[in-house]
Design a protein around this motif. Structure first.
Motif, PDB file in Angstrom:
ATOM      1  N   THR A  37      83.956  10.707  73.455  1.00 32.50           N
ATOM      2  CA  THR A  37      83.094  10.136  72.420  1.00 32.50           C
ATOM      3  C   THR A  37      83.231  10.976  71.150  1.00 32.50           C
ATOM      4  O   THR A  37      83.619  12.145  71.203  1.00 32.50           O
ATOM      5  N   LEU A  72      91.334   9.847  67.295  1.00 32.16           N
ATOM      6  CA  LEU A  72      90.596   8.977  68.210  1.00 32.16           C
ATOM      7  C   LEU A  72      91.299   8.820  69.562  1.00 32.16           C
ATOM      8  O   LEU A  72      91.006   7.887  70.315  1.00 32.16           O
ATOM      9  N   MET A  78      83.943   2.324  70.115  1.00 33.57           N
ATOM     10  CA  MET A  78      83.197   2.751  68.929  1.00 33.57           C
ATOM     11  C   MET A  78      82.299   1.594  68.532  1.00 33.57           C
ATOM     12  O   MET A  78      82.641   0.432  68.760  1.00 33.57           O
ATOM     13  N   GLU A  82      81.336   2.120  62.953  1.00 27.25           N
ATOM     14  CA  GLU A  82      81.673   3.523  63.171  1.00 27.25           C
ATOM     15  C   GLU A  82      83.164   3.715  62.962  1.00 27.25           C
ATOM     16  O   GLU A  82      83.948   2.780  63.126  1.00 27.25           O
TER      17      GLU A  82
END
Length: 161
Positions: A37, A72, A78, A82
C-alpha cells in the motif's frame, strides 16, 4: 483404555496444529494478494490552460531514489482519486516501465514548468516496454488507468502541488 485416550489426545493436538497452520498460511496468502500500500502525503491538482482547477488527487510522493525505483510496484489497488508523484532533481528525458506493477496506469510526464509533456494512458501491467517522456521532464504523475481520459486531462495542462 488409557492408550486409546492418549491416541485420541495426540490426534486432537495434531489436528489442532494442522488447522492453526492452515489458517496462518491462508492469512499470509491473502495478505500477499493485497500487495503493498502507499502512504498518501499531499494533494496534486490538474489545472487547465485557463488556470481553472480540473481535478485533485491525493498523492504519495517519491522524491528519493529508492522511492522512485519502487514506485507503484506490487501495489494492487488505489482509490479512484489517488496516485503517485515522482520528483526528480533535474529536468531531463525520462523513461518508465511497468515491470512488477500489477495495475494498469496512466503515466504523465511533466516538465519543470509544471506542464504535462507526455501521457501514456492505460499502460500494460508487468510490461518491460520502455515508456519514454520524449521531452525533458522533472515530474511524473501516475494514476489509475483511464483517469486522464475520464477527467479531460491532456498534454499541455499543468499540475500544482
Amino acid at each position: 483404555m488409557s492408550n486409546l485416550k492418549l491416541n485420541k489426545c495426540a490426534f486432537l493436538i495434531a489436528f489442532s496444529i494442522l488447522i492453526a497452520c492452515s489458517q496462518s498460511e491462508s492469512k499470509k496468502s491473502t495478505d500477499s494478494q493485497k500487495g503493498r500500500t502507499i502512504t498518501l502525503e499531499s494533494e496534486l491538482t490538474f489545472v487547465d490552460k485557463d488556470g481553472i482547477d480540473v481535478r485533485t488527487l491525493q498523492i504519495a510522493i517519491a522524491d528519493e531514489q529508492m522511492e522512485r525505483n519502487q514506485g507503484l510496484m506490487d501495489v494492487r489497488e488505489m482509490g479512484s482519486d489517488e496516485g503517485m508523484l515522482f520528483i526528480f532533481d533535474e529536468n531531463r528525458p525520462l523513461s518508465f516501465w511497468m515491470a512488477n506493477t500489477p495495475l494498469s496506469l496512466d503515466i504523465m510526464y511533466v516538465g519543470a514548468d509544471s506542464s504535462i509533456v507526455r501521457i501514456y494512458p492505460d499502460t500494460t501491467p508487468f510490461s518491460e516496454a520502455s515508456l519514454p517522456s520524449d521531452f525533458p521532464a522533472r515530474f511524473v504523475v501516475e494514476t489509475n488507468a483511464g483517469y486522464a481520459l475520464e477527467h479531460g486531462i491532456v498534454e499541455g495542462m499543468k499540475i500544482r502541488f
